[in-house]
Design a protein around this motif. Structure first.
Motif, short mmCIF file in Angstrom:
data_model
loop_
_atom_site.label_atom_id
_atom_site.label_comp_id
_atom_site.label_asym_id
_atom_site.label_seq_id
_atom_site.Cartn_x
_atom_site.Cartn_y
_atom_site.Cartn_z
N ALA A 36 0.99 -1.23 -0.15
CA ALA A 36 -0.25 -0.15 0.20
C ALA A 36 1.03 1.32 -0.44
O ALA A 36 0.90 1.90 -0.64
CB ALA A 36 -1.13 -0.29 0.81
N SER A 37 2.05 1.70 1.49
CA SER A 37 2.89 2.61 1.50
C SER A 37 3.25 3.36 -0.49
O SER A 37 3.92 3.51 -1.33
CB SER A 37 3.60 2.05 2.13
OG SER A 37 5.07 0.95 1.49
N MET B 15 17.93 -8.52 -1.85
CA MET B 15 17.96 -8.59 -0.63
C MET B 15 16.56 -7.36 -0.34
O MET B 15 15.68 -7.88 0.47
CB MET B 15 19.03 -7.82 -0.48
CG MET B 15 18.84 -7.17 1.04
SD MET B 15 20.40 -6.38 0.96
CE MET B 15 20.20 -4.85 0.11
N CYS B 16 15.78 -6.49 -1.36
CA CYS B 16 14.80 -5.81 -1.23
C CYS B 16 13.36 -6.40 -2.43
O CYS B 16 12.62 -6.61 -1.00
CB CYS B 16 14.99 -4.36 -2.12
SG CYS B 16 16.63 -3.20 -0.88
N PRO B 26 10.36 -2.64 3.06
CA PRO B 26 9.51 -2.12 3.04
C PRO B 26 9.12 -1.07 2.19
O PRO B 26 10.38 -1.05 1.55
CB PRO B 26 9.12 -1.29 3.92
CG PRO B 26 10.25 -1.48 4.86
CD PRO B 26 11.05 -3.07 4.54
N ASP B 27 7.71 -0.89 1.84
CA ASP B 27 7.89 0.32 0.45
C ASP B 27 8.58 -0.21 -1.18
O ASP B 27 8.42 0.93 -1.47
CB ASP B 27 8.52 1.53 1.37
CG ASP B 27 7.72 2.20 2.26
OD1 ASP B 27 6.68 1.58 2.38
OD2 ASP B 27 8.82 2.38 2.80
N THR B 28 8.64 -1.16 -1.23
CA THR B 28 9.23 -1.80 -2.41
C THR B 28 7.90 -2.76 -3.41
O THR B 28 7.41 -3.10 -2.41
CB THR B 28 10.44 -3.37 -1.66
OG1 THR B 28 11.13 -2.18 -0.89
CG2 THR B 28 11.10 -3.80 -2.97
N PRO B 29 8.44 -2.93 -4.37
CA PRO B 29 7.30 -3.09 -5.46
C PRO B 29 8.25 -4.93 -5.41
O PRO B 29 8.99 -4.91 -5.28
CB PRO B 29 6.86 -2.58 -6.56
CG PRO B 29 8.64 -1.79 -6.92
CD PRO B 29 9.51 -1.73 -5.36
N ASN B 30 6.43 -5.32 -5.62
CA ASN B 30 6.66 -6.63 -5.95
C ASN B 30 7.15 -6.38 -7.84
O ASN B 30 7.07 -6.03 -8.13
CB ASN B 30 5.69 -7.67 -6.42
CG ASN B 30 5.12 -7.33 -5.03
OD1 ASN B 30 5.70 -7.62 -3.42
ND2 ASN B 30 4.11 -7.40 -4.60
N LEU B 31 8.19 -7.31 -8.73
CA LEU B 31 8.84 -7.57 -9.50
C LEU B 31 7.80 -8.77 -10.32
O LEU B 31 8.66 -8.98 -11.76
CB LEU B 31 10.37 -6.81 -9.74
CG LEU B 31 10.89 -6.33 -9.48
CD1 LEU B 31 11.97 -6.13 -9.08
CD2 LEU B 31 10.25 -4.83 -9.57
N ALA B 32 7.70 -9.80 -9.55
CA ALA B 32 7.62 -10.69 -10.22
C ALA B 32 6.30 -11.10 -10.61
O ALA B 32 5.13 -9.78 -10.92
CB ALA B 32 7.38 -12.06 -9.32
N GLY B 33 6.55 -11.38 -12.29
CA GLY B 33 5.44 -11.19 -13.40
C GLY B 33 5.28 -9.43 -13.78
O GLY B 33 4.00 -10.31 -15.01
N GLN B 34 5.59 -9.03 -13.42
CA GLN B 34 5.83 -7.58 -14.29
C GLN B 34 5.86 -7.73 -15.52
O GLN B 34 7.21 -7.79 -15.99
CB GLN B 34 6.57 -6.75 -13.31
CG GLN B 34 6.46 -6.35 -12.33
CD GLN B 34 4.99 -5.26 -12.14
OE1 GLN B 34 3.97 -5.66 -12.85
NE2 GLN B 34 4.75 -4.88 -10.85
N MET B 56 17.62 2.96 -6.24
CA MET B 56 17.44 2.48 -7.10
C MET B 56 18.35 3.23 -8.14
O MET B 56 19.25 1.88 -9.27
CB MET B 56 15.92 2.39 -8.10
CG MET B 56 14.95 1.13 -7.61
SD MET B 56 16.21 -0.22 -7.31
CE MET B 56 16.03 -0.75 -9.59
N SER B 57 18.53 4.97 -8.37
CA SER B 57 19.31 4.94 -8.93
C SER B 57 20.57 4.58 -9.11
O SER B 57 21.64 4.49 -9.82
CB SER B 57 19.25 7.02 -8.62
OG SER B 57 17.96 7.21 -8.93
N LEU B 58 21.15 4.16 -7.60
CA LEU B 58 22.72 3.47 -7.95
C LEU B 58 22.74 2.34 -8.29
O LEU B 58 23.41 2.23 -8.70
CB LEU B 58 22.86 3.36 -6.36
CG LEU B 58 22.86 4.87 -5.51
CD1 LEU B 58 23.34 4.52 -4.16
CD2 LEU B 58 24.18 6.02 -5.93
N MET B 59 22.06 1.48 -8.03
CA MET B 59 21.68 0.13 -9.00
C MET B 59 21.61 0.22 -10.00
O MET B 59 22.36 -0.90 -11.11
CB MET B 59 20.25 -0.77 -8.34
CG MET B 59 20.62 -1.10 -6.11
SD MET B 59 21.48 -1.06 -5.41
CE MET B 59 21.19 -3.26 -5.74
#
Lengths: 86, 86
Positions: A36-37, B15-16, B26-34, B56-59
């Motif tokens: 949600a966040s 890790m995230c 926390p506050d991190t999107p799922n990437l599975a199936g995107q 993410m800018s660094l990664m």
């Protein structure tokens, strides 16, 4: 946060993001089960302009904070299961 | 696009974003199936700076186009099933 109100408000989103948050349009992310966040942060970024997208910037502009909280509650309430290929 | 190479490259993301693309932080999107095209677009936006995030800018900065195509192939190859609450 009211997921049911969010579900109603999400009728406008379903065309691209799908009725259960699995994307129905190309180049469009799934929203099902996203935290949600994270959803709130992205909708506010689109609404405020720190994140830009030709469709999302328009969709987010009229949203109230309550709309955003409810949409976030709705999409994050959708359970997702992931199965990675062996 | 090489999903296996993407899976190896994604060790740094786990890790995230979790080992199977379901967010572990926390506050991190799922990437599975995107969709692969969406993931590619976002990684290039972070790499190029049109989308900003402190982590993410660094990664994304060191990623090659091949890395990005492989990561997109990997995360989009993860099957997701969504179950909306009644």
């Amino acid at each position: 946060q009211d997921a049911a109100a969010g579900k109603a408000r999400a009728a406008a989103c379903a065309m691209c993001h799908g009725p259960a948050g699995i994307a129905a349009a190309p180049d469009t992310p799934n929203l099902a089960g996203q935290p949600a966040s994270y959803i709130e942060e992205q909708l506010k970024a689109y609404r405020g302009g720190s994140r830009k997208h030709e469709v999302m910037s328009l969709m987010a502009r009229p949203l109230s904070d309550a709309d955003i909280a409810n949409l976030a509650a709705w999409f994050s309430s959708i359970k997702v299961e992931a199965t990675a290929p062996k």
